[in-house]
Design an enzyme around this catalytic site. Sequence first.
Site, PDB file in Angstrom:
ATOM      1  N   ARG A  10     -74.799  14.475 -13.792  1.00 29.17           N
ATOM      2  CA  ARG A  10     -74.976  15.116 -15.107  1.00 29.17           C
ATOM      3  C   ARG A  10     -73.681  15.099 -15.907  1.00 29.17           C
ATOM      4  NH1 ARG A  10     -76.948  20.798 -13.906  1.00 29.17           N
ATOM      5  NH2 ARG A  10     -77.039  20.907 -16.170  1.00 29.17           N
TER       6      ARG A  10
ATOM      7  N   CYS B   4     -54.886  27.031  -2.532  1.00 31.22           N
ATOM      8  CA  CYS B   4     -55.209  27.405  -1.147  1.00 31.22           C
ATOM      9  C   CYS B   4     -55.929  26.291  -0.377  1.00 31.22           C
ATOM     10  CB  CYS B   4     -56.042  28.684  -1.125  1.00 31.22           C
ATOM     11  SG  CYS B   4     -57.754  28.450  -1.615  1.00 31.22           S
TER      12      CYS B   4
ATOM     13  N   CYS C 152     -58.796  23.136  -4.016  1.00 32.07           N
ATOM     14  CA  CYS C 152     -57.910  24.053  -4.739  1.00 32.07           C
ATOM     15  C   CYS C 152     -56.437  23.662  -4.550  1.00 32.07           C
ATOM     16  CB  CYS C 152     -58.146  25.474  -4.234  1.00 32.07           C
ATOM     17  SG  CYS C 152     -57.145  26.714  -5.045  1.00 32.07           S
TER      18      CYS C 152
ATOM     19  N   VAL D 203     -74.270  23.708 -20.346  1.00 28.76           N
ATOM     20  CA  VAL D 203     -72.994  23.587 -19.645  1.00 28.76           C
ATOM     21  C   VAL D 203     -72.334  22.243 -19.962  1.00 28.76           C
ATOM     22  CG1 VAL D 203     -73.723  25.134 -17.771  1.00 28.76           C
ATOM     23  CG2 VAL D 203     -74.196  22.675 -17.567  1.00 28.76           C
TER      24      VAL D 203
ATOM     25  N   HIS E 229     -73.541  30.233 -19.368  1.00 30.46           N
ATOM     26  CA  HIS E 229     -73.683  29.731 -17.998  1.00 30.46           C
ATOM     27  C   HIS E 229     -72.481  28.888 -17.566  1.00 30.46           C
ATOM     28  CE1 HIS E 229     -78.357  30.234 -18.345  1.00 30.46           C
ATOM     29  NE2 HIS E 229     -77.723  31.371 -18.235  1.00 30.46           N
TER      30      HIS E 229
HETATM   31  P1  NAD Z   1     -85.414  24.504 -20.459  1.00 33.23           P
HETATM   32  O1  NAD Z   1     -85.375  23.174 -19.787  1.00 33.23           O
HETATM   33  O2  NAD Z   1     -86.036  25.626 -19.753  1.00 33.23           O
HETATM   34  O3  NAD Z   1     -86.172  24.354 -21.862  1.00 33.23           O
HETATM   35  C1  NAD Z   1     -85.869  23.337 -22.780  1.00 33.23           C
HETATM   36  C2  NAD Z   1     -86.623  23.617 -24.063  1.00 33.23           C
HETATM   37  O4  NAD Z   1     -86.228  22.611 -25.005  1.00 33.23           O
HETATM   38  C3  NAD Z   1     -88.144  23.553 -23.949  1.00 33.23           C
HETATM   39  O5  NAD Z   1     -88.695  24.708 -24.534  1.00 33.23           O
HETATM   40  C4  NAD Z   1     -88.517  22.290 -24.742  1.00 33.23           C
HETATM   41  O6  NAD Z   1     -89.776  22.442 -25.425  1.00 33.23           O
HETATM   42  C5  NAD Z   1     -87.381  22.202 -25.731  1.00 33.23           C
HETATM   43  N1  NAD Z   1     -87.083  20.865 -26.240  1.00 33.23           N
HETATM   44  C6  NAD Z   1     -87.319  19.666 -25.645  1.00 33.23           C
HETATM   45  N2  NAD Z   1     -86.886  18.669 -26.429  1.00 33.23           N
HETATM   46  C7  NAD Z   1     -86.342  19.247 -27.536  1.00 33.23           C
HETATM   47  C8  NAD Z   1     -85.704  18.739 -28.710  1.00 33.23           C
HETATM   48  N3  NAD Z   1     -85.528  17.422 -28.893  1.00 33.23           N
HETATM   49  N4  NAD Z   1     -85.262  19.633 -29.642  1.00 33.23           N
HETATM   50  C9  NAD Z   1     -85.442  20.971 -29.456  1.00 33.23           C
HETATM   51  N5  NAD Z   1     -86.036  21.507 -28.367  1.00 33.23           N
HETATM   52  C10 NAD Z   1     -86.476  20.642 -27.413  1.00 33.23           C
HETATM   53  O7  NAD Z   1     -83.880  24.831 -20.842  1.00 33.23           O
HETATM   54  P2  NAD Z   1     -83.153  26.224 -21.173  1.00 33.23           P
HETATM   55  O8  NAD Z   1     -84.077  27.135 -21.909  1.00 33.23           O
HETATM   56  O9  NAD Z   1     -81.825  25.882 -21.719  1.00 33.23           O
HETATM   57  O10 NAD Z   1     -82.893  26.965 -19.785  1.00 33.23           O
HETATM   58  C11 NAD Z   1     -82.674  26.423 -18.588  1.00 33.23           C
HETATM   59  C12 NAD Z   1     -81.313  26.251 -17.961  1.00 33.23           C
HETATM   60  O11 NAD Z   1     -81.063  24.901 -18.043  1.00 33.23           O
HETATM   61  C13 NAD Z   1     -80.095  26.884 -18.485  1.00 33.23           C
HETATM   62  O12 NAD Z   1     -79.594  27.692 -17.491  1.00 33.23           O
HETATM   63  C14 NAD Z   1     -79.079  25.736 -18.706  1.00 33.23           C
HETATM   64  O13 NAD Z   1     -77.827  26.081 -18.162  1.00 33.23           O
HETATM   65  C15 NAD Z   1     -79.667  24.626 -17.951  1.00 33.23           C
HETATM   66  N6  NAD Z   1     -79.513  23.238 -18.439  1.00 33.23           N
HETATM   67  C16 NAD Z   1     -78.473  22.839 -19.229  1.00 33.23           C
HETATM   68  C17 NAD Z   1     -78.399  21.525 -19.672  1.00 33.23           C
HETATM   69  C18 NAD Z   1     -77.243  21.102 -20.543  1.00 33.23           C
HETATM   70  O14 NAD Z   1     -76.178  21.699 -20.479  1.00 33.23           O
HETATM   71  N7  NAD Z   1     -77.433  20.079 -21.390  1.00 33.23           N
HETATM   72  C19 NAD Z   1     -79.375  20.596 -19.311  1.00 33.23           C
HETATM   73  C20 NAD Z   1     -80.422  21.022 -18.480  1.00 33.23           C
HETATM   74  C21 NAD Z   1     -80.484  22.357 -18.069  1.00 33.23           C
HETATM   75 ZN    ZN Z   2     -58.083  28.593  -3.923  1.00 28.09          ZN
END
Ligand code: NAD
Ligand code: ZN
Length: 277
Positions: free
Chosen positions: A75, A183, A180, A108, A148
Amino acid sequence: MAVAANVSEIDHGRDILRDSRGVIVLTGAGLSVDSGLMTFRGSGGHWKKHRPEDLATPEAFHRDPRLVWEWYEERRRAAAKSRPNDAHRAIAEFALRRDDVVIATQNVDGLHTLAAREAVMGDKYSKQPRVSFTDGGDANRALPLELHGTFYNVRCTSCGLCREHRDLIDVSSKETLPHCDDCGSLMRPDVVWFGEPLGVVIERAFDCASRSDACLIVGTSAVVQPAANVAMVTHQAGGVIIEVNPNETLLTPMCEVSLRDTAAMAVPPLLTPDVDG
Ligand code: NAD
Ligand code: ZN
């Protein structure tokens, strides 16, 4: 079935945001889909291939740190190749133009931070800032509250030392993972895993949400708590929720405006100032 947002809904949303004192923008994985990064849920999500409990928990890391790092490194590499999309840019410029906007993200991937930096310093191609600070504005205000954490930071599993780590990680063995400097213990991604607390950053987000007239939520399914509660805090304090998501979410019934479109399509017209504004 997703349908494109219509113009009058976008205008309604723009009016609300323009007249709001305080706006909190809460974003999720869907925001970065238009940058080529996957969500966890829905088609193409990470969880189709991996179970979250195998990867995003302290227990999983304890059991098999190499597997967890392998997944994060995949990722991280995808994110490092990606660019902020038009929605990241519009959100950064919105926060820079005003002094009452806070960005809180569940992502993230670091793309909000990159968009903020590029809005102020120009991107690597143009080198031209898109927002000027002749009014003495603060360039930091487009930096997000990262609810997060970020996978560009690593944290020691023993002493808690935290540092940035942007270099590639060799995930071929446990020994080649980051360790680290102080440590020698194994470092983990500095992100919040299932079952872990969010720390003071979520309190800051709730505080901002309670003082905001509007919460704009972009690309979040609003199922991961407590982050999803940020919008509810604004709602319970009498503010309105505006949603950008191609699909309905748990928060849709509470929304004043729901734009059924992708972030890159709907967010720029929603946040771009009027010609005289
Ligand atoms: P989720 O996967 O639960 O939901 C994603 C949402 O985005 C859905 O409701 C979907 O309908 C919508 N979506 C899809 N394509 C879209 C677009 N082009 N434009 C707008 N909306 C769109 O993700 P979440 O609600 O962020 O929660 C889940 C967890 O996923 C979080 O904890 C996060 O840290 C993590 N996460 C982060 C990343 C990242 O950093 N890019 C990627 C995947 C998951
Ligand atoms: Zn350490």
